[in-house]
Design an enzyme around this catalytic site. Structure first.
Site, PDB file in Angstrom:
ATOM      1  N   HIS A   1       0.809  -1.153   0.050  1.00 47.98           N
ATOM      2  CA  HIS A   1       0.021   0.034   0.050  1.00 47.98           C
ATOM      3  C   HIS A   1       0.955   1.290  -0.035  1.00 47.98           C
ATOM      4  O   HIS A   1       1.209   1.825   1.100  1.00 47.98           O
ATOM      5  CB  HIS A   1      -0.885  -0.042   1.329  1.00 47.98           C
ATOM      6  CG  HIS A   1      -1.891  -1.149   1.303  1.00 47.98           C
ATOM      7  ND1 HIS A   1      -1.306  -2.452   1.398  1.00 47.98           N
ATOM      8  CD2 HIS A   1      -2.958  -1.271   1.028  1.00 47.98           C
ATOM      9  CE1 HIS A   1      -2.310  -3.284   1.745  1.00 47.98           C
ATOM     10  NE2 HIS A   1      -3.281  -2.752   1.347  1.00 47.98           N
TER      11      HIS A   1
ATOM     12  N   GLU B   1     -17.930  -4.692  24.901  1.00 51.14           N
ATOM     13  CA  GLU B   1     -17.026  -5.851  24.702  1.00 51.14           C
ATOM     14  C   GLU B   1     -15.689  -5.394  23.976  1.00 51.14           C
ATOM     15  O   GLU B   1     -14.654  -6.111  24.353  1.00 51.14           O
ATOM     16  CB  GLU B   1     -17.699  -7.062  24.662  1.00 51.14           C
ATOM     17  CG  GLU B   1     -18.932  -7.229  25.543  1.00 51.14           C
ATOM     18  CD  GLU B   1     -20.156  -6.599  25.348  1.00 51.14           C
ATOM     19  OE1 GLU B   1     -20.323  -5.873  24.167  1.00 51.14           O
ATOM     20  OE2 GLU B   1     -21.079  -6.818  26.110  1.00 51.14           O
TER      21      GLU B   1
ATOM     22  N   HIS C   1      -4.307   3.098  -3.284  1.00 53.30           N
ATOM     23  CA  HIS C   1      -4.416   2.638  -2.132  1.00 53.30           C
ATOM     24  C   HIS C   1      -3.429   0.988  -1.784  1.00 53.30           C
ATOM     25  O   HIS C   1      -2.760   1.208  -0.951  1.00 53.30           O
ATOM     26  CB  HIS C   1      -5.921   2.057  -1.829  1.00 53.30           C
ATOM     27  CG  HIS C   1      -6.196   1.280  -0.514  1.00 53.30           C
ATOM     28  ND1 HIS C   1      -6.141   1.974   0.741  1.00 53.30           N
ATOM     29  CD2 HIS C   1      -6.007   0.107  -0.460  1.00 53.30           C
ATOM     30  CE1 HIS C   1      -6.300   0.771   1.587  1.00 53.30           C
ATOM     31  NE2 HIS C   1      -6.430  -0.232   1.129  1.00 53.30           N
TER      32      HIS C   1
ATOM     33  N   HIS D   1     -28.087 -16.482  24.840  1.00 52.49           N
ATOM     34  CA  HIS D   1     -26.929 -16.226  26.044  1.00 52.49           C
ATOM     35  C   HIS D   1     -26.242 -17.376  26.101  1.00 52.49           C
ATOM     36  O   HIS D   1     -25.024 -17.241  26.865  1.00 52.49           O
ATOM     37  CB  HIS D   1     -27.373 -15.438  27.147  1.00 52.49           C
ATOM     38  CG  HIS D   1     -27.996 -14.013  27.112  1.00 52.49           C
ATOM     39  ND1 HIS D   1     -28.646 -13.721  25.980  1.00 52.49           N
ATOM     40  CD2 HIS D   1     -27.664 -13.073  28.099  1.00 52.49           C
ATOM     41  CE1 HIS D   1     -28.709 -12.066  26.300  1.00 52.49           C
ATOM     42  NE2 HIS D   1     -28.080 -11.797  27.433  1.00 52.49           N
TER      43      HIS D   1
END
Ligand SMILES: Cc1ncc(C[n+]2csc(CCOP(=O)(O)OP(=O)(O)O)c2C)c(N)n1
Length: 668
Positions: free
Chosen positions: A38, A418, A269, A480
């Protein structure tokens, strides 16, 4: 699409531009030689790098691990050639010109994306966009916490981050930036490559955030500068250094700055520019040198920039030497990552206490009690939870909260973030001086997984405390209840997945998680209570070998029952049932498959035996065949769980002692 054929405007600082052009040229040449990589980002951000590394960043290439160095994170890791070029020119001894020439080649330090450990000066592994920003929040937090503990004389540095549109589009950036703003981590400075280009094309295809307003809403300072104007960049960094909040500097840049036809386009890029384009770019930049050639005067300027930190470091060394010996010793021990001398005794006492009171505890509770003892003895433990503190039992006795602007506490309220927690913990760990642990529900390891994977790749010590580890959590139901998570985590190389079966094993697994300095750990813990199985005296950490015979058969084994966590007690009950029917069964507890895998073959064979085997785990079978062999059975989950009390769920899914015994009998 914008092209850049007009003459380049005169630079604000010709010397810095020339230094930046060296970075541009090395990036173009490295990518060209590798025929992969890149070039666009390094060419776009080179001026910003030149300003930061020559005027602001405090570091010493000859002491790359100097604890009080500023941290630099290349969150847009695809621009790795920028970092490699910098490390080379600044004089990091291991980043030779040869390494640049071997960019992306097997065995080189110059991997496709920066990998911590491959070369000095790479603070963290980046490439998965957004992770670097997340790590930087942890680094900045670690710095503030250690400064509160050891004082500014020893700890007083900043964290600088380069990021691009990609990092800011990723959801993880929201969690991380929001937490940093809340905590007022004012020594965190993000320099954003505001070039309006990603892979698909202009950012207008998919991104119209008002980035400055977004950051301000997170309580950050935010401003925009011309990312090719050295004076503007320097002035903004100076303001950021004085800010009482973290700072964003959005730097307007042009991807592949200088390239005649590809500048400003997505085409620059992620592919080599090609010989013609490189020739044109070098002409426009006024860089008259062939591939990988850096003239002596430019080299000398960069070397001088690299040498700036030596005296600052020497002064720091003197302050460390003048520090009272016990405080100095503690600081040095923590930096080395060594555990306190009394660590083993603390674990031994916890195990004794569990036995003395016949602790029938959920392993999450046992973990909480282990932590009560550990945090007192291991001051480098920095705890936290993603808003499940009462469930995870992570806030040990005596811990106080880290608060906005007040970093003396040892408990981080990560909020319902999280992924942000996991990536910040990685940053805390690689910063050094601290061992982070943090909790959520096991099911939400999925929300942390990209960061867990990077912790494993970096071989860094982070403890992920994952409670509610099966259908045993009951009524919250299948949303869960993890079923595939153990298998998914065990699939990550270099990650230790612990699933202790009682309170003593929980203490043992905590000890192992902390003793393994070069691996992250998962602690998979139950919500439900479990009997104490490890009642024997002695302090041999039997979990250390990953699996062991918990109860041998009375006589020659007819069947082996292999189990982990909450199902070990179930296997023990099945053993009793079998015994009553005259069948000799052994129970093997397997709290950590990875450690067992690492044992010599004769040990593994002895533990597993030659009799038929039954695997028992309230999770999917995936992975179990590694241990079961042909003549075997598996008692566990075959699909998602259900919402009901635990008492109904285990029988409903056929995970009972009777079923285990039945399966064993069917093998004989
Ligand atoms: C999590 C993640 N998703 C996707 C990618 C693949 N990828 C690498 S760079 C990039 C575009 C990034 O755009 P930007 O940050 O603006 O970089 P620039 O084009 O300006 O160099 C993408 C999608 C990645 N590395 N990480």
């Amino acid at each position: 699409m914008m092209t850049d054929l007009a003459p380049l405007p005169p630079p604000a600082n010709p010397k810095l531009r020339r230094m930046a052009n060296a970075l541009r040229a090395l990036a173009m040449d490295g990518v060209e030689q590798a025929n992969s990589g890149h070039p666009g980002m390094p060419m776009g951000m080179a001026d910003i790098a030149a300003v930061l590394f020559t005027q602001f960043l405090r570091f010493d290439p000859l002491a790359p691990d100097w604890p009080d160095r500023d941290r630099f994170v290349l969150s847009n890791g695809h621009g790795s050639m920028l970092l490699y070029g910098l490390l080379h020119l600044l004089g990091y001894p291991d980043m030779t010109l040869d390494e640049l020439k071997h960019f992306r080649k097997l065995g080189s330090r110059t991997a496709g994306h920066p990998e911590r450990g491959l070369a000095t000066g790479i603070e963290t592994t980046t490439g998965p966009l957004g992770q670097g920003i997340g790590n930087s929040v942890g680094m900045a937090l670690a710095e503030r916490h250690l400064a509160a503990e050891f004082g500014n004389d020893l700890v007083d540095h900043r964290t600088y981050v380069f990021c691009g549109d990609g990092c800011l589009e990723e959801g993880i950036s929201h969690e991380a930036l929001s937490l940093a703003g809340h905590l007022k981590l004012n020594k965190l400075i993000v320099l954003y490559d505001d070039n309006s280009i990603t892979i698909d094309g202009p950012t207008s295809l998919s991104f119209s955030d008002d980035v400055l307003e977004r950051f301000r809403a997170y309580h950050w300072a935010a401003e925009r500068v011309d990312g090719t104007n050295h004076d503007e960049i320097a002035a903004a960094i100076t303001r950021a250094q004085a800010s009482d909040r973290p700072s964003l500097i959005a730097c307007r840049t042009v991807i592949a700055f200088g390239a005649p036809t590809k500048a400003g386009t997505a085409g620059a890029h992620g592919s080599p520019l090609g010989a013609e384009e490189i020739k044109g770019a070098k002409e426009r930049l006024g860089w008259e040198f062939g591939p990988f050639i850096v003239p002596d005067d430019v080299r000398a300027e960069w070397h001088a920039a690299g040498a700036r930190g030596a005296s600052v470091r020497a002064a720091w060394e003197q302050r460390l030497a003048a520090t009272a010996s016990d405080r100095r010793g503690e600081f040095v021990r923590r930096q080395k990552g060594e555990l306190p001398a009394d660590f083993a005794a603390v674990i031994a006492k916890v195990c004794d206490d569990f036995r003395a009171k016949n602790a029938k505890l959920a392993t999450r509770q046992a973990s909480g009690e282990v932590l009560d003892a550990l945090v007192a003895a291991v001051p480098e433990l920095l705890g936290g939870s993603a808003d499940l503190t009462p469930s995870n039992n992570t806030r040990a006795k005596g811990l106080t909260d880290i608060k906005p602007g007040d970093f003396a506490g040892r408990y981080v309220r990560y909020g319902v973030r999280e992924h942000g927690m996991a990536t910040a913990m990685n940053g805390i760990s690689v910063h050094g001086g601290l061992i982070p642990y943090g909790g959520t529900f096991m099911c939400f390891t999925d929300y942390c997984r990209p960061a867990i994977r990077l912790a494993a790749l970096m071989e860094t010590r982070v403890v992920f405390v994952m409670t509610h580890d099966s259908i045993g959590l009951g009524e919250d139901g299948p949303t869960h209840q993890p079923v595939e998570h153990l298998a998914a985590l065990r699939a990550i190389p270099q990650l230790l997945v612990f699933r202790p079966g009682d309170a003593v094993e929980t203490a043992e697994c905590w000890a192992l998680a902390l003793q393994h300095r070069h691996a992250p750990s998962i602690m998979a813990l139950t919500r439900q209570g479990l009997p104490l199985l490890r009642t024997e005296a002695g302090h041999d950490n039997r979990s250390a070998r990953g699996a062991y015979v918990l109860a041998e058969a009375a006589g020659e084994r007819q069947v082996s029952l292999l189990a982990t966590g909450s199902e070990v007690s179930l296997a023990m009950a099945a053993r009793d049932l079998l015994k009553a029917g005259g069948i000799r069964a052994a129970v093997v507890s397997m709290p950590c498959w990875e450690l067992f895998e690492a044992q010599p073959e004769d040990y593994r064979k002895a533990v597993l035996g030659t009799a038929p085997r039954v695997g028992v785990e309230a999770a999917v079978r995936f992975g179990w065949d590694r241990w079961l062999g042909e003549h075997s059975a598996f008692i566990g989950m075959h699909g998602f769980g259900a919402s009901a009390p635990i008492e109904a769920l285990y029988p409903h899914f056929g995970i009972t002692a009777e079923k285990v015994a039945e399966a064993a009998r069917s093998l004989l």
